[in-house]
Design an enzyme around this catalytic site. Structure first.
Site, PDB file in Angstrom:
ATOM      1  N   ARG A   1       0.831  -1.206   0.000  1.00 22.95           N
ATOM      2  CA  ARG A   1       0.000   0.000   0.000  1.00 22.95           C
ATOM      3  C   ARG A   1       0.866   1.257   0.000  1.00 22.95           C
ATOM      4  NH1 ARG A   1      -3.738   2.189   4.392  1.00 22.95           N
ATOM      5  NH2 ARG A   1      -5.307   3.356   3.255  1.00 22.95           N
TER       6      ARG A   1
ATOM      7  N   HIS B   1       0.492   4.144  -2.801  1.00 22.64           N
ATOM      8  CA  HIS B   1       0.189   5.525  -2.413  1.00 22.64           C
ATOM      9  C   HIS B   1       1.320   6.467  -2.816  1.00 22.64           C
ATOM     10  CE1 HIS B   1      -3.365   5.262   0.552  1.00 22.64           C
ATOM     11  NE2 HIS B   1      -3.371   4.178  -0.198  1.00 22.64           N
TER      12      HIS B   1
ATOM     13  N   ASN C   1      -3.602   9.103   3.977  1.00 22.71           N
ATOM     14  CA  ASN C   1      -2.388   8.344   4.273  1.00 22.71           C
ATOM     15  C   ASN C   1      -2.199   8.038   5.752  1.00 22.71           C
ATOM     16  OD1 ASN C   1      -1.489   8.052   1.616  1.00 22.71           O
ATOM     17  ND2 ASN C   1      -0.392  10.000   1.633  1.00 22.71           N
TER      18      ASN C   1
ATOM     19  N   HIS D   1      -5.531  -6.636  -2.968  1.00 25.14           N
ATOM     20  CA  HIS D   1      -6.438  -6.720  -1.824  1.00 25.14           C
ATOM     21  C   HIS D   1      -6.560  -8.142  -1.289  1.00 25.14           C
ATOM     22  CE1 HIS D   1      -8.732  -2.682  -2.671  1.00 25.14           C
ATOM     23  NE2 HIS D   1      -7.468  -2.513  -2.310  1.00 25.14           N
TER      24      HIS D   1
END
Length: 587
Positions: free
Chosen positions: A59, A63, A90, A190
């Site tokens: 992740r 990001h 975040n 995911h």
């Protein structure tokens, strides 16, 4: 952050360029040939400590790349709390992702100082965690430079939201030159992710006026989610996004979508929308097709907005803790915490060992991230684990009161993790122990599960090998372990933790022969057989309310309460250190 206008224009231009031709799989072949093995070793160690490393690093990479490009700007810390990592989208990034890159960067700097960017290390680490979790491996293109701009204000609108429809998903990925197939493949991450309840609660309780529950959710799955995430649940509670194989990188995510078990609306829409449904079905049936598409998408993602050549920089280190971290944002932090700690210690001395033990238990499970403080309505948080049920409430109360006092002066700035470490230092000093400077800048953890505690804390019957092994997992040496054991000079223990040394040590000797006979009698008087297990006694029978080196003197006198205490003196490998500490408190 002040930057000259010309430099900003230059950086913006570089961000708009893909720079794909300037990345190379062999970029460090001559300058840092062991780079990838160094990073992989760190990543492997982190995953062995906690699986959260996998989704956290994935992740973090995603990001980072979607804001300013793949330039590690997500790692930059700002004393004003206005860096990219401080943006609302975040704040839920788990600390283990940051820690993975920081530790890898430190290891690389030792072998190849000033050569490798944090951006490249993050890209390699991301590839490695996928492989180590059972996913495909692939070559990583390298040569990125680290970004210079990191602003929270630039994050909004650049990351997909859990309620996005297919058009919104396609649009935001297309901004980064990623196709719909790339987007679907990357969504497969995911399969190892987790989410906080508030990110999908609307699908369970307020989907529409006619249907509180999203009809695109499997009813049984909806009930399971409601049990895990009741209304008004603690927003920090997190659950697995893949309910079947949450710790394996596979194509189960797509099988879940077909079974109406996609957690987010933005997950389930990939199956319910006719435009993307064929790809989801293909990936669900053919893991090879998913892996191939995923590798292609990851390599394309890794090229987004890269800085190469003379753009950006090579950072010497990233995200390190600092004694001056709050100098501008909360300059009176330590005095605020100390005042609270002093008040608590004056109320009850139990505050001292309770806070110390709380800090130790927190750091040994998930790291020093205050995850021990998180409460769960289901009684399955870290603090609810059997090994933590004996933690005295005064430790928790100290941190809670200190946090409240800090929030009154510096709202939203200081982590509970930093407050806990300051409080632990202060109780040591107030009890007569040494004072020392504290490095600050920790972020609070988001994952707190009772199931992760077992096996990560020392037991009272551990031998020296077991102690060394457990402490080594946390990069602590035997000398570190012995020194930290000295905190038992302030501790107390319940009788049940050492009763076997008094009444059932061995068939030939009910009493442990390594215990001083007089001390045994004292212990038996305080802890008769079948005593109430809540009864506790001091671990240091001589100076129980003074932080000194008496613990080590007690070991020499055969008055170590636990087997794991006594073994430090009886084992020849650790005995010299114990004798040294007993003879010289300053060491």
């Amino acid at each position: 952050m002040e930057v000259k206008t010309g430099l900003i224009l230059f950086l913006v231009f570089m961000i708009l360029q893909r720079g794909e031709g300037q990345l190379s799989e062999t970029f460090y072949q001559t300058t840092c040939p062991k780079l990838e093995s160094i990073v992989r070793k760190v990543v492997t160690q982190k995953i062995n400590q906690t699986f959260v490393t996998v989704p956290a690093t994935l992740r973090l990479f995603f990001h980072d790349c979607f804001v300013e490009g793949c330039d590690a700007s997500i790692l930059i810390a700002s004393p004003n709390g206005d860096a990219e990592k401080d943006a609302p989208d975040n704040l839920s990034l788990a600390g283990d992702g940051f820690d993975t890159v920081i530790k890898a960067k430190q290891a690389v700097e030792k072998r190849c100082p000033g050569l490798v960017s944090c951006a490249d290390i993050l890209a390699i680490a991301t590839r490695d965690i996928i492989d180590l979790a059972g996913g495909p491996s692939f070559k990583v293109e390298l040569g990125r430079r680290d970004g210079l701009i990191s602003q929270a204000s630039r994050v909004a609108g650049n990351l997909p939201e859990p309620n996005f429809n297919l058009t919104q998903l396609d649009t935001i990925f297309a901004k980064n030159s990623l196709t719909q197939i790339d987007m679907i493949a990357l969504s497969g991450c995911h399969t190892v992710g987790f989410s906080h309840c508030n990110r999908f609660a609307s699908r369970l309780y307020s989907f529409s006026p006619s249907s509180p529950v999203d009809p695109d959710l499997d009813p049984t799955y909806a009930q399971e989610l409601k049990q895990a995430c009741p209304q008004d649940v603690d927003a920090r509670i997190a659950i697995n996004m893949d309910p079947i194989t949450p710790q394996t990188f596979d194509n189960m995510y797509f099988q879940n979508l077909v079974a109406k078990k996609g957690l987010f609306t933005s997950d389930e829409v990939l199956f319910t929308n006719p435009a993307s449904q064929p790809t989801v079905i293909d990936f669900a049936k053919n893991p090879g097709d998913f892996n191939a598409a995923f590798i292609t998408a990851m390599r394309k993602l890794g090229r987004v907005g890269v800085k190469t050549g003379q753009a950006g920089q090579i950072r010497s280190g990233e995200g390190r803790l600092s004694q001056s971290f709050y100098n501008t944002t909360c300059p009176i932090l330590e005095s605020i915490v100390r005042k609270v700690v002093e008040e608590k210690v004056n109320q009850t001395f139990v505050t001292v060992p309770a806070t110390l033990r709380l800090f130790f238990h927190d750091c040994f499970v998930e790291g020093c991230d205050a995850s021990i403080m998180i409460a769960s309505p289901n009684g399955d948080a870290e603090k609810d684990a059997p090994d933590n049920l004996s933690l005295a409430g005064d430790g928790f109360d100290t941190v809670i009161k200190a946090k409240q006092a800090v929030e009154a002066k510096c709202p939203g700035v200081v982590s509970c993790a930093d407050i806990l470490v300051i409080a632990a230092r202060d109780v040591v000093r107030l009890a007569g122990g040494p004072s020392f400077k504290i490095q600050l800048g920790r972020r609070d953890g988001l994952v707190s599960q009772a199931s992760r505690v077992a096996g990560n804390l020392p037991e009272p019957n551990f031998d020296l090998t077991q102690l060394n092994t457990l402490f080594a997992k946390n990069n602590l040496t035997q000398t570190d372990m012995i020194a930290l054991s000295g905190a038992h000079t302030l501790g107390f223990s319940h009788c049940s933790r050492f009763a076997n040394r008094l009444y059932s040590f061995s068939p030939s000797s009910p009493v442990d022969p390594d215990l001083d006979p007089t001390y045994v009698q004292q212990l038996k008087e305080d802890c008769p057989q079948d005593v109430d297990p809540r009864i506790a006694i001091d671990m240091d029978p001589v100076t129980p309310q003074i932080f000194d080196n008496m613990y080590f003197k007690n070991l020499i006198a055969k008055k170590g309460l636990f087997t794991s205490d006594d073994v430090l003196f009886t084992n020849p490998a650790s005995k010299p250190t114990v004798m040294n500490f007993a003879g010289n408190q300053e060491l």
